[in-house]
Design a protein around this motif. Structure first.
Motif, mmCIF file in Angstrom:
data_model
loop_
_atom_site.group_PDB
_atom_site.id
_atom_site.type_symbol
_atom_site.label_atom_id
_atom_site.label_comp_id
_atom_site.label_asym_id
_atom_site.label_seq_id
_atom_site.Cartn_x
_atom_site.Cartn_y
_atom_site.Cartn_z
ATOM 1 N N PRO A 190 41.287 52.573 39.794
ATOM 2 C CA PRO A 190 42.573 53.236 39.997
ATOM 3 C C PRO A 190 42.960 51.467 38.745
ATOM 4 C CG PRO A 190 42.560 52.784 42.233
ATOM 5 C CD PRO A 190 41.620 52.325 41.809
ATOM 6 N N PRO A 191 44.000 52.254 38.244
ATOM 7 C CA PRO A 191 44.717 51.577 36.813
ATOM 8 C C PRO A 191 45.466 50.343 38.079
ATOM 9 C CG PRO A 191 46.052 53.527 37.439
ATOM 10 C CD PRO A 191 44.681 53.355 37.826
ATOM 11 N N GLY A 192 46.132 49.511 36.938
ATOM 12 C CA GLY A 192 47.262 48.335 37.521
ATOM 13 C C GLY A 192 47.121 47.273 36.583
ATOM 14 N N PRO A 193 47.941 46.211 36.908
ATOM 15 C CA PRO A 193 48.106 45.546 36.470
ATOM 16 C C PRO A 193 46.990 44.431 35.900
ATOM 17 C CG PRO A 193 49.420 45.262 37.906
ATOM 18 C CD PRO A 193 48.631 46.485 38.127
ATOM 19 N N THR A 194 46.973 43.577 35.247
ATOM 20 C CA THR A 194 45.257 42.868 34.757
ATOM 21 C C THR A 194 45.504 41.674 35.306
ATOM 22 O OG1 THR A 194 45.855 43.807 32.153
ATOM 23 C CG2 THR A 194 43.964 42.009 32.822
ATOM 24 N N GLY A 195 46.332 40.715 35.333
ATOM 25 C CA GLY A 195 46.563 39.421 36.374
ATOM 26 C C GLY A 195 45.487 38.593 35.386
ATOM 27 N N LEU A 196 45.801 37.617 35.462
ATOM 28 C CA LEU A 196 44.931 36.402 34.982
ATOM 29 C C LEU A 196 42.891 36.164 35.794
ATOM 30 C CD1 LEU A 196 48.192 34.006 36.233
ATOM 31 C CD2 LEU A 196 47.303 35.829 33.503
ATOM 32 N N PRO A 197 42.755 35.693 34.824
ATOM 33 C CA PRO A 197 41.485 35.130 35.609
ATOM 34 C C PRO A 197 41.315 34.172 37.055
ATOM 35 C CG PRO A 197 41.292 34.618 33.306
ATOM 36 C CD PRO A 197 43.254 34.603 33.768
ATOM 37 N N LEU A 198 40.545 34.268 37.417
ATOM 38 C CA LEU A 198 40.127 34.125 38.645
ATOM 39 C C LEU A 198 41.075 34.580 40.162
ATOM 40 C CD1 LEU A 198 37.493 31.912 39.724
ATOM 41 C CD2 LEU A 198 39.725 30.434 39.613
ATOM 42 N N VAL A 199 42.630 34.556 39.892
ATOM 43 C CA VAL A 199 43.219 34.400 40.935
ATOM 44 C C VAL A 199 43.789 35.960 40.842
ATOM 45 C CG1 VAL A 199 44.209 32.418 41.061
ATOM 46 C CG2 VAL A 199 45.267 33.747 38.884
ATOM 47 N N GLY A 200 43.950 37.014 39.374
ATOM 48 C CA GLY A 200 43.983 37.709 39.317
ATOM 49 C C GLY A 200 45.618 38.116 39.952
ATOM 50 N N SER A 201 46.358 39.165 40.248
ATOM 51 C CA SER A 201 48.115 39.115 39.966
ATOM 52 C C SER A 201 49.172 38.033 41.486
ATOM 53 C CB SER A 201 48.304 40.980 40.754
ATOM 54 O OG SER A 201 47.335 41.473 39.606
ATOM 55 N N LEU A 202 47.723 37.455 42.312
ATOM 56 C CA LEU A 202 47.998 36.677 42.944
ATOM 57 C C LEU A 202 49.728 36.093 43.183
ATOM 58 C CD1 LEU A 202 45.185 35.286 45.202
ATOM 59 C CD2 LEU A 202 47.226 36.454 45.863
#
Ligand code: HEM
Length: 504
Positions: free
Chosen positions: A33-45
């Motif tokens: 499913p689509p969604g925010p890209t987030g940061l490497p390693l931590v994602g959207s945390l």
């Protein structure tokens, strides 16, 4: 053909076939499913908002009714439409009727030995059967109606003693349901003993802390490889609390063993201890860990959810005096002002049931359900949900969806009288399922209906309520595994029954 030409032709053909297969497979495997890209390693945390239900609702407006988020090494998927909730909880119920057990969940449930965290399978079915059969079925609930009557009357006396002063409505309901649940589970052991009260109070404090920890985001869950370091200290805090719970259970179980043969009343604990001695049923073992895990499940499952529901209902009623008055009129007509409400009146209190329904639509106590987890990869809405994904179902957003509900933010109990809008708690309508739906639907619906209905009817019938001078109801929410009012509701009761003796 030259050997080298043959070799080249062979390699080229193999390469082309391989690439074609790869493309075919990729085309056959649906995307995530689509969604925010987030940061490497931590994602959207780092971007998670503590008010997860509104945060997810906002993201669904951008990415659609199914979206995904990478939370550390965990993939989460959020479902925010009734048709996709139907796909997960009805069409693929068997696959999704599992849990992604958190570190605190594991500690809470004696290693995943309770109903809430067990995977879909024979042990989970046996645990549900025990609780329904021994405590939560309409017949078992009827057998202990005197416990609910006694506790509700005693809370009413307590509120009466505070007439003219401010009362914390949620806290009163919490104490009421806590006493009902503990008396139902092991009342025969501590009955008539002042120890009962002290055990109850001990439990209240410990369980409030446990619920808080269960709802807290824990790095160990997002990076399982780091779990043993317990970076936020959440697991060690949980372990300390669970030690306290365990010593309370040990005390009660020991008392019960000493009483062997002297008791006249049966309860859930007695049934479970007998089953533990027999080692379970023919298919599944039943151990002391199961006994304790079920006790804590019943307690935490019942207390915060029902007390929050009563508090939100009273908040809405105090905000809409005309609806409160209509409910009091119904109570006066069915019960009368010279009697107290009995549980047997509930089936005639139709407007009360509409008020409760509407409260649970706008304020579902478990706003994202308990996350589900597919046991194998599954396609929902054209997207792949891999095995082990944490799936949140945003029932809070679905029950406020403007495409399904007219004036979705308005508290209108009468809306269910309209043609086609009858709703119940059975989870068959996917625009209304405050108790969940499918195999994992709440096991305590019958008890919740009685507890919330009886308590709400009693306090609305026995008292008039006034908000503190110059104050309006504050509707802000505090997200957690159970969503509470951010500011507890306090109001001042005044007796309204015809005779003072009724309050004694
Ligand atoms: C207003 C009151 C209540 C509400 C709104 C409520 C809501 C829920 C919800 C939404 C779930 C999760 C369903 C899912 O995973 O899809 C759940 C599960 C559960 N509830 Fe309730 N609940 C309430 C009262 C109770 C009571 C009174 C008990 C027991 C005495 C109880 C025991 C449980 C248990 C054990 C589960 C786990 C079921 C499973 O995983 O198989 N709940 N509840």
């Amino acid at each position: 053909m030259e050997p080298t030409t043959f070799l080249y032709t062979f390699l080229l053909t193999t390469f082309l076939i391989y690439t074609a297969l790869l493309l075919l497979r990729r085309r056959r495997t649906p995307p995530l499913p689509p969604g925010p890209t987030g940061l490497p390693l931590v994602g959207s945390l780092p971007f998670l908002d503590p008010s997860l239900h509104t945060y997810f609702t906002d993201l669904s407006k951008k990415y659609g009714p199914i979206f995904s988020l990478q939370l550390g090494s965990k993939l989460a998927v959020v479902i925010s439409s009734s048709s996709l909730a139907h796909a997960v909880l009805r069409e693929h119920d068997n696959t999704f009727a599992n849990r992604d057990v958190t570190e605190t969940g594991r500690l809470f449930s004696y290693g995943g030995n309770d109903i809430l965290w067990s995977p879909n399978g024979p042990t989970w079915r046996m645990l549900r059967r025990i609780c329904v059969h021994e405590m939560l079925s309409p017949q078992s609930l009827d057998a202990v109606s005197s416990i609910r009557q006694q506790e509700t009357r005693s809370t009413m006396h307590h509120i009466h003693a505070s007439s003219g002063n401010q009362v914390d409505i949620g806290a009163e309901m919490f104490l009421n349901v806590m006493n009902v649940v503990t008396n139902t589970m092991w009342g025969a052991t501590l009955e008539g003993d002042e120890e009962r009260e002290s055990v109850g109070m001990d439990f209240k404090e410990v369980v409030a802390n446990i619920t808080d920890l269960l709802g807290r985001p824990n790095v160990s869950d997002f990076f399982p490889a780091l779990a043993r370091f317990d970076l936020q200290g959440i697991q060690s805090k949980m372990a300390v609390l669970m030690d306290r719970v365990d010593s309370i259970f040990e005390r009660i179980i020991e008392r019960r063993s000493c009483d062997e043969g002297k008791r006249t009343k049966k309860d859930l604990l007695e049934f479970m201890l007998r089953m533990e001695r027999e080692g379970g049923d023919s298919k599944t073992p039943f151990t002391m860990s199961h006994v304790k895990a079920l006790l804590i499940d019943m307690f935490t499952g019942a207390t915060d959810t029902t007390s929050t529901a009563v508090e939100w209902a009273m908040a809405e009623l105090l905000n809409k005096p005309d609806i409160l008055k209509k409910l009091q009129d119904e109570l006066d007509q069915i019960v009368g002002k010279d009697k107290l409400v009995e549980e047997s009146h509930l089936s005639q209190l139709h407007f009360l049931s509409l008020v409760i329904k509407e409260t649970l639509r706008l304020h579902p106590p478990v706003p994202l359900l308990v996350p589900h987890c597919p046991s194998s990869p599954c396609t929902i809405g054209g997207y792949l949900i891999p095995e082990g994904t944490r799936v949140f179902i945003n029932v809070w957003a679905i029950q406020r969806d403007p495409s399904k509900w007219t004036d979705p933010l308005e508290f209108k109990p009468e809306r269910y009288l309209q043609q086609g809008l009858q709703r119940d708690f059975g989870g068959k309508d996917f625009d209304y399922f405050p108790f969940g739906s499918g195999r994992r639907i709440c096991v305590g619906i019958a008890m919740a209906e009685r507890m919330v209905g009886y308590f709400l009817a009693t306090i609305v019938h026995s008292f008039d309520w006034k908000l503190p001078e110059g104050k309006d109801v504050d509707f802000s929410e505090k997200f957690g595994i159970v969503m509470k009012k951010a500011i507890p509701l306090v109001a001042t009761p005044t007796p309204r029954l015809s005779k003072n003796e009724l309050y004694n």
